[in-house]
Design a protein around this motif. Structure first.
Motif, PDB file in Angstrom:
ATOM      1  N   VAL A  90      -6.401 -35.896  -5.277  1.00 44.82           N
ATOM      2  CA  VAL A  90      -6.280 -36.845  -6.379  1.00 44.82           C
ATOM      3  C   VAL A  90      -7.457 -37.818  -6.434  1.00 44.82           C
ATOM      4  CG1 VAL A  90      -4.868 -38.713  -7.313  1.00 44.82           C
ATOM      5  CG2 VAL A  90      -3.771 -36.647  -6.430  1.00 44.82           C
ATOM      6  N   ILE A  91      -7.868 -38.361  -5.280  1.00 44.91           N
ATOM      7  CA  ILE A  91      -8.902 -39.401  -5.280  1.00 44.91           C
ATOM      8  C   ILE A  91     -10.263 -38.856  -5.682  1.00 44.91           C
ATOM      9  CG2 ILE A  91      -9.609 -39.167  -2.863  1.00 44.91           C
ATOM     10  CD1 ILE A  91      -9.089 -42.447  -4.858  1.00 44.91           C
ATOM     11  N   VAL A 106     -19.046 -28.206  -3.950  1.00 37.66           N
ATOM     12  CA  VAL A 106     -17.711 -28.738  -3.682  1.00 37.66           C
ATOM     13  C   VAL A 106     -16.931 -27.725  -2.864  1.00 37.66           C
ATOM     14  CG1 VAL A 106     -17.637 -30.172  -5.757  1.00 37.66           C
ATOM     15  CG2 VAL A 106     -16.808 -27.819  -5.864  1.00 37.66           C
ATOM     16  N   ALA A 107     -16.011 -28.226  -2.039  1.00 34.71           N
ATOM     17  CA  ALA A 107     -15.209 -27.344  -1.192  1.00 34.71           C
ATOM     18  C   ALA A 107     -13.830 -27.938  -0.991  1.00 34.71           C
ATOM     19  CB  ALA A 107     -15.893 -27.131   0.159  1.00 34.71           C
ATOM     20  N   ASP A 108     -12.840 -27.051  -0.875  1.00 32.17           N
ATOM     21  CA  ASP A 108     -11.465 -27.467  -0.640  1.00 32.17           C
ATOM     22  C   ASP A 108     -10.739 -26.307   0.033  1.00 32.17           C
ATOM     23  OD1 ASP A 108      -9.441 -29.782  -1.691  1.00 32.17           O
ATOM     24  OD2 ASP A 108      -8.417 -27.838  -1.646  1.00 32.17           O
ATOM     25  N   LEU A 109      -9.689 -26.614   0.763  1.00 33.59           N
ATOM     26  CA  LEU A 109      -8.887 -25.545   1.364  1.00 33.59           C
ATOM     27  C   LEU A 109      -8.281 -24.643   0.297  1.00 33.59           C
ATOM     28  CD1 LEU A 109      -7.034 -27.466   4.238  1.00 33.59           C
ATOM     29  CD2 LEU A 109      -8.948 -25.847   4.448  1.00 33.59           C
ATOM     30  N   ARG A 167      -8.889 -25.118  -6.562  1.00 32.90           N
ATOM     31  CA  ARG A 167      -9.305 -26.495  -6.838  1.00 32.90           C
ATOM     32  C   ARG A 167     -10.827 -26.616  -6.796  1.00 32.90           C
ATOM     33  NH1 ARG A 167      -5.227 -30.899  -4.134  1.00 32.90           N
ATOM     34  NH2 ARG A 167      -6.158 -30.187  -2.178  1.00 32.90           N
ATOM     35  N   SER A 168     -11.446 -25.904  -5.863  1.00 29.99           N
ATOM     36  CA  SER A 168     -12.913 -25.911  -5.798  1.00 29.99           C
ATOM     37  C   SER A 168     -13.502 -25.355  -7.080  1.00 29.99           C
ATOM     38  CB  SER A 168     -13.400 -25.082  -4.607  1.00 29.99           C
ATOM     39  OG  SER A 168     -12.893 -25.564  -3.392  1.00 29.99           O
TER      40      SER A 168
END
Length: 370
Positions: free
Chosen positions: A14-15, A34-37, A41-42
């Motif tokens: 969210v942030i 950008v990276a995310d689990l 979302r990435s």
């Protein structure tokens, strides 16, 4: 100005939206990865950032043109990701708190010093016109010698609105480590570093109920104290009291109030960048609002990273790692004091951060800062 400073973002919860709104398109920075689990979302985040690439965390850290990693992961992952970024030769800017434990926070700064890279950390809200105008009033002698302050944050808990609130009630969470960084950071900017603390804490409930999203109605365990209060002894001799609670409903207390020999300042919520700073002078007949006289005007989350990039070793970052470690030291010492029922002295010493002169939004968005 040279080439934009290339940034990779890890953690797209969210942030991250607030940060990206500030950083994307800023002439001093370029979000390139950008990276995310969660790969979806990435991909979604990268699609909204011109030229950005969605990567795994490992590939982002290995990318040679990423100079700084913006670490927006959950608190329990702050140390792991920050240390990995430092080991890859990157600067790091971390969402608050710096780490879950003081030992991990100390490791981040020690490793960064050895690697010759920089560390910055939220909150950067205290760089806005709210806290900075109050600081300028104190430094300008409007309340005389500051004697004491109070900081109060009372809410019924984030599970009422957050769809994934588990980490707020796990180690590294709780009202002090979650919201305390705003208040303790503001107190350090206003009154200077901390020498020692005395704390007390309690836990009203052992479970919470998720109030929104697909998990609404689900019960989650509470494994940390949800009401923390204490006394903070500043090196200057001023005494601050702090209360952070996920157990109450609301409060009429000012978020921060500073008492001086010749006046009292009401300071706006340090979770926001701006707000009214009010002064009641000795012998006065009422409160008056001070005009914004310092701070980044119109600031938003990410200004601390911009400030770090603009500092470029010419001065300490105003939302720097040393201040964040001192704030973490203060908070963990309060929790330790509560558990051990004794006064605890801090192990860190830090300089009061450099004040922010009044800086128009069009200036910090487009030109080198001070």
């Amino acid at each position: 100005m040279g080439d934009p400073h290339r940034v990779g973002v890890v953690g797209l919860g969210v942030i991250s939206r607030a940060y990206l709104e500030t950083l994307v398109g800023h002439p001093a920075l370029n979000v390139v990865a950008v990276a995310d689990l969660d790969p979806s979302r990435s991909a979604e985040a990268a699609a909204g950032i011109p030229g950005a690439e969605a990567l795994s965390v490992e590939r982002l850290l290995a990318r040679p043109d990423v100079r700084t990693v913006l670490n927006l992961t959950v608190p329990s992952a702050h140390a792991e990701i920050s240390l990995a970024a430092i080991d890859a030769g990157k600067n790091v800017y971390v969402e608050k708190p710096l780490a879950v434990t003081f030992e991990d926070g100390r490791s981040i700064l020690d490793r960064a010093a050895s690697a010759g890279v920089r560390v910055g950390c939220a909150p950067d809200t205290v760089l806005g016109t709210g806290t900075q105008t109050a600081r300028a009033a104190i430094d300008g002698g409007l309340i005389g010698r500051p004697l004491a302050a109070s900081a109060v944050m009372v809410t019924p808990g984030h599970e009422r609105w957050h769809p994934q609130p588990d980490f707020y009630y796990a180690p590294g969470g709780g009202p002090l480590l979650d919201m305390g960084p705003y208040y303790v950071s503001a107190l350090v900017h206003l009154l200077g570093p901390v020498r020692a603390v005395v704390g007390a804490a309690s836990r009203l409930r052992t479970e919470r109920v998720v109030g929104s999203g697909p998990r609404a109605g689900q019960r989650i365990p509470v494994t940390v104290d949800s009401h923390v209060t204490g006394v903070i002894e500043h090196v200057s001799g001023a005494l601050s009291t702090i209360t952070t609670s996920f157990d109450g409903v609301t409060t009429t207390a000012a978020p921060i109030e500073v008492q001086g020999e010749s006046g009292t300042l009401a300071v706006p919520d340090p979770n926001h960048f701006d707000g009214e700073v009010r002064l009641f002078p000795l012998g006065g007949s009422g409160w008056r609002t001070l005009p914004a006289g310092a701070g980044y005007a119109g600031a938003s989350r990410g200004i601390g990273l911009i400030d770090l990039v603009r500092a470029d070793h010419r001065r300490p970052a105003r939302a720097g790692g040393e201040v964040a470690l001192h704030v973490l030291d203060t908070m963990t010492a309060l929790l330790r004091s509560a558990a051990e029922e004794r006064r605890v002295e801090l192990s860190t010493v830090v300089e009061r951060p450099v004040p922010v002169p009044l800086t128009r939004a069009e200036d910090w968005r487009a030109h080198p800062g001070q």
